[in-house]
Design a protein around this motif. Structure first.
Motif, mmCIF file in Angstrom:
data_model
loop_
_atom_site.group_PDB
_atom_site.id
_atom_site.type_symbol
_atom_site.label_atom_id
_atom_site.label_comp_id
_atom_site.label_asym_id
_atom_site.label_seq_id
_atom_site.Cartn_x
_atom_site.Cartn_y
_atom_site.Cartn_z
ATOM 1 N N ARG A 32 0.807 -1.221 0.000
ATOM 2 C CA ARG A 32 0.000 0.000 0.000
ATOM 3 C C ARG A 32 0.840 1.271 0.000
ATOM 4 O O ARG A 32 0.304 2.366 -0.150
ATOM 5 C CB ARG A 32 -0.941 0.010 1.207
ATOM 6 N N GLU A 33 2.152 1.156 0.156
ATOM 7 C CA GLU A 33 3.016 2.339 0.210
ATOM 8 C C GLU A 33 4.099 2.356 -0.854
ATOM 9 O O GLU A 33 4.502 3.422 -1.312
ATOM 10 C CB GLU A 33 3.676 2.434 1.590
ATOM 11 N N PHE A 97 -5.441 0.757 -12.685
ATOM 12 C CA PHE A 97 -6.206 -0.007 -13.668
ATOM 13 C C PHE A 97 -7.347 0.826 -14.252
ATOM 14 O O PHE A 97 -7.986 1.622 -13.558
ATOM 15 C CB PHE A 97 -6.762 -1.271 -13.008
ATOM 16 N N LYS A 98 -7.596 0.605 -15.553
ATOM 17 C CA LYS A 98 -8.691 1.258 -16.257
ATOM 18 C C LYS A 98 -9.306 0.294 -17.269
ATOM 19 O O LYS A 98 -8.765 -0.771 -17.560
ATOM 20 C CB LYS A 98 -8.194 2.519 -16.996
ATOM 21 N N ASP A 99 -10.453 0.708 -17.813
ATOM 22 C CA ASP A 99 -11.086 0.034 -18.953
ATOM 23 C C ASP A 99 -11.311 -1.457 -18.666
ATOM 24 O O ASP A 99 -11.816 -1.809 -17.616
ATOM 25 C CB ASP A 99 -10.261 0.261 -20.225
ATOM 26 N N LYS A 122 -4.151 4.022 -6.567
ATOM 27 C CA LYS A 122 -3.834 5.327 -7.161
ATOM 28 C C LYS A 122 -2.385 5.288 -7.655
ATOM 29 O O LYS A 122 -1.481 5.020 -6.869
ATOM 30 C CB LYS A 122 -4.022 6.440 -6.125
ATOM 31 N N PRO A 123 -2.147 5.544 -8.931
ATOM 32 C CA PRO A 123 -0.793 5.395 -9.474
ATOM 33 C C PRO A 123 0.159 6.462 -8.963
ATOM 34 O O PRO A 123 -0.270 7.525 -8.497
ATOM 35 C CB PRO A 123 -1.005 5.518 -10.982
ATOM 36 N N LYS A 124 1.451 6.173 -9.079
ATOM 37 C CA LYS A 124 2.443 7.152 -8.647
ATOM 38 C C LYS A 124 3.800 6.836 -9.263
ATOM 39 O O LYS A 124 4.053 5.741 -9.761
ATOM 40 C CB LYS A 124 2.566 7.171 -7.125
ATOM 41 N N PHE A 222 12.633 12.648 2.610
ATOM 42 C CA PHE A 222 11.742 11.537 2.337
ATOM 43 C C PHE A 222 10.316 12.024 2.117
ATOM 44 O O PHE A 222 9.804 12.834 2.876
ATOM 45 C CB PHE A 222 11.785 10.519 3.480
ATOM 46 N N SER A 223 9.681 11.518 1.080
ATOM 47 C CA SER A 223 8.347 11.973 0.695
ATOM 48 C C SER A 223 7.568 10.791 0.146
ATOM 49 O O SER A 223 7.851 10.320 -0.951
ATOM 50 C CB SER A 223 8.477 13.070 -0.371
ATOM 51 N N TYR A 224 6.596 10.290 0.919
ATOM 52 C CA TYR A 224 5.898 9.082 0.545
ATOM 53 C C TYR A 224 4.430 9.359 0.190
ATOM 54 O O TYR A 224 3.794 10.231 0.764
ATOM 55 C CB TYR A 224 5.915 8.064 1.696
ATOM 56 N N LEU A 225 3.906 8.564 -0.735
ATOM 57 C CA LEU A 225 2.477 8.591 -1.075
ATOM 58 C C LEU A 225 1.943 7.174 -1.020
ATOM 59 O O LEU A 225 2.523 6.261 -1.610
ATOM 60 C CB LEU A 225 2.264 9.153 -2.481
ATOM 61 N N LYS A 226 0.839 6.960 -0.318
ATOM 62 C CA LYS A 226 0.188 5.658 -0.319
ATOM 63 C C LYS A 226 -0.602 5.496 -1.618
ATOM 64 O O LYS A 226 -0.996 6.470 -2.233
ATOM 65 C CB LYS A 226 -0.734 5.544 0.887
ATOM 66 N N VAL A 227 -0.813 4.244 -2.002
ATOM 67 C CA VAL A 227 -1.559 3.999 -3.242
ATOM 68 C C VAL A 227 -3.027 3.671 -2.969
ATOM 69 O O VAL A 227 -3.818 3.515 -3.897
ATOM 70 C CB VAL A 227 -0.909 2.877 -4.090
ATOM 71 N N ILE A 228 -3.399 3.527 -1.694
ATOM 72 C CA ILE A 228 -4.807 3.459 -1.312
ATOM 73 C C ILE A 228 -5.018 4.407 -0.153
ATOM 74 O O ILE A 228 -4.063 4.866 0.477
ATOM 75 C CB ILE A 228 -5.249 2.027 -0.922
ATOM 76 N N ASP A 229 -6.253 4.737 0.156
ATOM 77 C CA ASP A 229 -6.547 5.692 1.223
ATOM 78 C C ASP A 229 -6.175 5.124 2.598
ATOM 79 O O ASP A 229 -6.161 3.935 2.808
ATOM 80 C CB ASP A 229 -8.034 6.053 1.209
#
Length: 229
Positions: A32-33, A97-99, A122-124, A222-229
């Protein structure tokens, strides 16, 4: 000292082609990270012709003990230095993912609800650059930056600025300065050490477009974004 490798930053971070349904859809792992892919994600990447980097090594909570990620080597050590060594230098992508691929996941999630994690991905983009100072007296993480970003243009701008920074920095001089000033930072916690090093190297003056002023971001490393909430 370091040689930049040719990397391709992909502007479209969505997988659209479905996979063969005769497989195990029971999701046993989801990062998730970070950028580690599970077996289902691997199938989608292969079907959509996205190249994977695989290493046989212990990977967090993954059954096949392998690192699987959309990873490109960013820099290698071109010249030997007795004290300064690249630990790792990567550019990474995490796809969503799409379509038809998304439609397939939604259908399968009726029986396997944990697939909602992939549906909600969520892509990153990510970058990771770390070098160490090693001598008989000490081993120091000399410089280490990890950064995630969702926007293509912003990420390309950050990569270009950091490439200029990496290739123009006198790492020998900065390494010696870091060691000479060790008494100033050795007692700090990891976050304050990162802040100290960012200012020492001038990273806080690069005008990097961080996505937030959160404590893990500027002028930190350091700068992180999760890919789900």
């Amino acid at each position: 000292m370091f040689q930049r490798q040719e990397v391709r930053i992909i502007d479209d971070l969505y997988l659209r082609t479905p996979i063969h349904e005769a497989m195990d859809w029971d999701l046993d792992f989801f990062d998730r990270e970070g950028y580690q892919l599970n077996s289902i994600e691997k199938e989608y990447h292969q079907e959509n012709r996205i190249s994977l980097h695989t290493e046989d090594r212990m990977a967090r909570r993954v059954s096949d003990n392998a690192l699987n990620a959309v990873l490109q080597h960013w820099y290698i050590q071109k010249e030997y230095h007795p004290n300064i060594f690249i630990d790792h230098a990567h550019i990474l992508h995490r796809f969503a993912f799409k379509d038809n691929a998304l439609h397939q996941l939604k259908n399968m999630s009726e029986e396997y609800p944990k697939l909602q994690k992939m549906i909600k991905t969520k892509p990153k983009y990510g970058l990771d650059f770390a070098i160490d100072w090693i001598d008989t007296e000490q081993v120091i993480e000399m410089f280490h930056i990890e950064l995630d970003c969702r926007d293509y243009d912003t990420f390309v701008d950050i990569v270009e600025k950091l490439q200029v920074f990496i290739e123009s920095t006198d790492w020998q001089s900065k390494g010696e300065e870091l060691i000479d000033r060790k008494a100033e930072w050795i007692g700090l916690d990891e976050y304050d050490q990162a802040k100290y090093k960012a200012k020492l190297y001038g990273l806080d003056k690069l005008d990097i477009d961080y996505f937030t002023d959160h404590y893990l971001n500027k002028p930190y490393l350091f700068s992180y974004l999760k890919v789900i909430d």
